[in-house]
Design an enzyme around this catalytic site. Structure first.
Site, PDB file in Angstrom:
ATOM      1  N   ASP A   1      35.848  44.374  50.984  1.00 28.97           N
ATOM      2  CA  ASP A   1      35.101  43.181  50.537  1.00 28.97           C
ATOM      3  C   ASP A   1      35.979  41.832  50.295  1.00 28.97           C
ATOM      4  O   ASP A   1      36.697  42.117  49.166  1.00 28.97           O
ATOM      5  CB  ASP A   1      34.278  43.478  49.295  1.00 28.97           C
ATOM      6  CG  ASP A   1      33.309  42.166  49.105  1.00 28.97           C
ATOM      7  OD1 ASP A   1      32.079  42.228  49.439  1.00 28.97           O
ATOM      8  OD2 ASP A   1      33.622  41.564  48.344  1.00 28.97           O
TER       9      ASP A   1
ATOM     10  N   LYS B   1      31.962  36.158  52.881  1.00 24.17           N
ATOM     11  CA  LYS B   1      31.005  35.641  52.358  1.00 24.17           C
ATOM     12  C   LYS B   1      31.192  33.945  52.646  1.00 24.17           C
ATOM     13  O   LYS B   1      32.288  33.637  52.658  1.00 24.17           O
ATOM     14  CB  LYS B   1      30.828  35.682  50.907  1.00 24.17           C
ATOM     15  CG  LYS B   1      31.052  37.222  50.414  1.00 24.17           C
ATOM     16  CD  LYS B   1      31.064  37.416  48.962  1.00 24.17           C
ATOM     17  CE  LYS B   1      31.312  38.764  48.487  1.00 24.17           C
ATOM     18  NZ  LYS B   1      32.694  39.102  48.377  1.00 24.17           N
TER      19      LYS B   1
ATOM     20  N   HIS C   1      27.503  33.725  49.314  1.00 27.66           N
ATOM     21  CA  HIS C   1      28.134  34.094  48.185  1.00 27.66           C
ATOM     22  C   HIS C   1      27.186  33.476  46.748  1.00 27.66           C
ATOM     23  O   HIS C   1      27.239  34.385  46.080  1.00 27.66           O
ATOM     24  CB  HIS C   1      29.493  33.145  48.206  1.00 27.66           C
ATOM     25  CG  HIS C   1      30.390  33.954  47.472  1.00 27.66           C
ATOM     26  ND1 HIS C   1      31.887  33.838  47.952  1.00 27.66           N
ATOM     27  CD2 HIS C   1      30.296  34.734  46.141  1.00 27.66           C
ATOM     28  CE1 HIS C   1      32.417  34.623  46.980  1.00 27.66           C
ATOM     29  NE2 HIS C   1      31.731  35.209  46.218  1.00 27.66           N
TER      30      HIS C   1
ATOM     31  N   TYR D   1      38.356  33.508  48.529  1.00 24.52           N
ATOM     32  CA  TYR D   1      39.312  34.244  47.869  1.00 24.52           C
ATOM     33  C   TYR D   1      40.874  33.894  48.473  1.00 24.52           C
ATOM     34  O   TYR D   1      41.571  34.317  47.908  1.00 24.52           O
ATOM     35  CB  TYR D   1      39.153  35.795  48.174  1.00 24.52           C
ATOM     36  CG  TYR D   1      37.740  36.345  47.666  1.00 24.52           C
ATOM     37  CD1 TYR D   1      37.041  35.898  46.702  1.00 24.52           C
ATOM     38  CD2 TYR D   1      37.576  37.766  47.816  1.00 24.52           C
ATOM     39  CE1 TYR D   1      35.928  36.061  45.906  1.00 24.52           C
ATOM     40  CE2 TYR D   1      36.378  38.300  47.231  1.00 24.52           C
ATOM     41  CZ  TYR D   1      35.556  37.518  46.427  1.00 24.52           C
ATOM     42  OH  TYR D   1      34.569  38.033  45.789  1.00 24.52           O
TER      43      TYR D   1
HETATM   44  P1  NAD Z   1      35.938  45.344  38.912  1.00 27.92           P
HETATM   45  O1  NAD Z   1      35.084  45.549  37.816  1.00 27.92           O
HETATM   46  O2  NAD Z   1      36.234  45.938  40.136  1.00 27.92           O
HETATM   47  O3  NAD Z   1      37.328  45.269  37.962  1.00 27.92           O
HETATM   48  C1  NAD Z   1      38.583  45.368  38.671  1.00 27.92           C
HETATM   49  C2  NAD Z   1      39.646  45.523  37.210  1.00 27.92           C
HETATM   50  O4  NAD Z   1      39.617  46.937  36.849  1.00 27.92           O
HETATM   51  C3  NAD Z   1      41.127  45.027  37.751  1.00 27.92           C
HETATM   52  O5  NAD Z   1      41.821  44.311  36.736  1.00 27.92           O
HETATM   53  C4  NAD Z   1      41.703  46.535  37.910  1.00 27.92           C
HETATM   54  O6  NAD Z   1      43.190  46.648  37.585  1.00 27.92           O
HETATM   55  C5  NAD Z   1      40.891  47.256  36.932  1.00 27.92           C
HETATM   56  N1  NAD Z   1      40.555  48.834  37.477  1.00 27.92           N
HETATM   57  C6  NAD Z   1      40.210  49.153  38.589  1.00 27.92           C
HETATM   58  N2  NAD Z   1      40.280  50.268  38.838  1.00 27.92           N
HETATM   59  C7  NAD Z   1      40.781  50.941  37.811  1.00 27.92           C
HETATM   60  C8  NAD Z   1      41.016  52.212  37.327  1.00 27.92           C
HETATM   61  N3  NAD Z   1      40.398  53.225  37.913  1.00 27.92           N
HETATM   62  N4  NAD Z   1      41.484  52.374  35.861  1.00 27.92           N
HETATM   63  C9  NAD Z   1      41.620  51.379  35.261  1.00 27.92           C
HETATM   64  N5  NAD Z   1      41.714  49.779  35.682  1.00 27.92           N
HETATM   65  C10 NAD Z   1      41.036  49.668  36.928  1.00 27.92           C
HETATM   66  O7  NAD Z   1      35.931  43.717  39.215  1.00 27.92           O
HETATM   67  P2  NAD Z   1      36.194  42.588  40.452  1.00 27.92           P
HETATM   68  O8  NAD Z   1      37.380  42.686  41.239  1.00 27.92           O
HETATM   69  O9  NAD Z   1      35.668  41.375  39.850  1.00 27.92           O
HETATM   70  O10 NAD Z   1      34.943  43.232  41.395  1.00 27.92           O
HETATM   71  C11 NAD Z   1      35.290  43.928  42.438  1.00 27.92           C
HETATM   72  C12 NAD Z   1      34.880  43.288  43.580  1.00 27.92           C
HETATM   73  O11 NAD Z   1      33.792  42.542  43.753  1.00 27.92           O
HETATM   74  C13 NAD Z   1      35.854  42.049  43.782  1.00 27.92           C
HETATM   75  O12 NAD Z   1      37.321  42.420  44.179  1.00 27.92           O
HETATM   76  C14 NAD Z   1      35.513  41.301  44.811  1.00 27.92           C
HETATM   77  O13 NAD Z   1      35.445  42.002  46.022  1.00 27.92           O
HETATM   78  C15 NAD Z   1      33.983  41.182  44.524  1.00 27.92           C
HETATM   79  N6  NAD Z   1      33.211  40.201  43.799  1.00 27.92           N
HETATM   80  C16 NAD Z   1      32.219  39.472  44.082  1.00 27.92           C
HETATM   81  C17 NAD Z   1      31.848  38.484  43.442  1.00 27.92           C
HETATM   82  C18 NAD Z   1      30.593  37.675  43.965  1.00 27.92           C
HETATM   83  O14 NAD Z   1      30.319  36.543  43.647  1.00 27.92           O
HETATM   84  N7  NAD Z   1      29.906  38.209  45.042  1.00 27.92           N
HETATM   85  C19 NAD Z   1      32.327  38.050  42.210  1.00 27.92           C
HETATM   86  C20 NAD Z   1      33.448  38.697  41.847  1.00 27.92           C
HETATM   87  C21 NAD Z   1      33.770  39.964  42.583  1.00 27.92           C
END
Ligand code: NAD
Length: 277
Positions: free
Chosen positions: A50, A80, A113, A55
């Protein structure tokens, strides 16, 4: 390790199968880090990635895909359209730019988005046309509230197949999930791990200990048992592994209810009803 999670798919309204667990690459702003992580993920067995125009890493995602040697048809790639590119013509152009940057011939999923007022209906028309031309396998939205969806459905010829929203135990989004279920729309959680905000939680810590699992796995399993698609982000190989080993245990009804009780309607990201970007 049991990685069944990676081959489990959700059937979207048009019959396209989308992996229930994928990789998010938001805020991965270093080329080498991104390419290494995406290749490692594909090696582990991830098939869904994704990204988004905003980004700034679509080019690197494309490069990682090429370097991985994985067949394009095996992958499920999402991007997006950014807010400043919304509207019919601008969206068509933005879509082509994303494709060119990634070096791909089609996308599996393309999302609006954010619900930019006065624009998203026209943006949706562009997505419908790209979908009808076969340039995108599935189309959807992101950060749409019930009111945005109701409005969009009045004008739409094709219903969004996905709504990607902020969703985690502290923001359970029950109303949007019920609306989506009624309209045969899948919910995809962004920030499924609350961007790291859940790892100190006592209830989750106890539950993780009880199951002999990491907190991240408990939370991701909760999503899956709720029928939610997840795209946790990590660039660390051991976490990439951890985040997909979700099928060798099960949360009981009581576990599920305990996690449900953590809902505080708490966002870590912007409010879709009140954003200014
Ligand atoms: P997330 O909830 O996936 O959290 C990511 C954080 O958690 C990172 O700091 C990572 O190091 C930590 N993490 C991941 N796996 C872990 C584990 N097993 N143990 C400990 N820590 C861990 O947050 P995110 O990145 O904001 O969301 C996931 C994805 O969603 C994004 O990468 C992006 O692709 C998408 N996204 C979309 C929007 C939108 O507006 N549509 C907004 C934000 C993110």
């Amino acid at each position: 390790m049991n990685k069944l999670s990676l081959s489990t798919t959700a059937a979207l309204a048009n019959g396209v199968n989308m992996p229930r667990v994928g990789l998010g690459v938001f805020k991965v702003e270093n080329e080498e880090e991104l390419i290494t992580a995406v290749k490692a993920a594909i090696e582990i067995g991830y098939r869904s990635i994704d990204t988004a125009a905003i980004y700034g890493n679509e080019e690197w995602v494309g490069e990682a895909i090429r370097q991985s040697g994985c067949n394009r048809e095996e992958l499920f790639i999402t991007s997006k359209v950014w807010n400043s590119d919304q509207g019919y013509e601008a969206t068509l152009k933005a879509f082509n730019t994303s494709l060119e940057k990634m070096g791909l011939e089609y996308l599996d999923l393309y999302l609006i988005h954010w619900p930019v007022e006065g624009k998203y209906t026209e943006t949706w028309r562009a997505l419908e046309d790209l979908y009808k031309e076969g340039q995108i396998k599935a189309i959807g939205v992101s950060n749409f509230q019930v009111s945005h969806l109701e409005n969009l459905l009045k004008a739409a010829e094709i219903k969004p197949m996905i709504n990607q929203i902020e969703l985690h135990p502290k923001l359970a989004q029950t109303e949007l999930r019920a609306f989506a279920a009624k309209h045969n729309m899948h919910i995809e959680a962004w920030a499924p791990l609350m961007q790291g905000g859940l790892f100190e939680n006592e209830i989750l810590t106890e539950m993780a200990d009880k199951h002999g699992k990491a907190i991240a796995q408990i939370v991701l399993r909760w999503h899956l048992q709720n029928g939610i698609i997840v795209i946790p982000k990590s660039t660390k190989p051991h976490r990439l592994e951890e985040n997909v080993c979700l099928f060798d245990f099960e949360l009981s009804q009581q576990d599920m209810e305990l996690i449900n009780s953590l809902d505080e309607h708490l966002r870590v990201g912007p409010d879709p009803d009140n954003f200014d970007f």
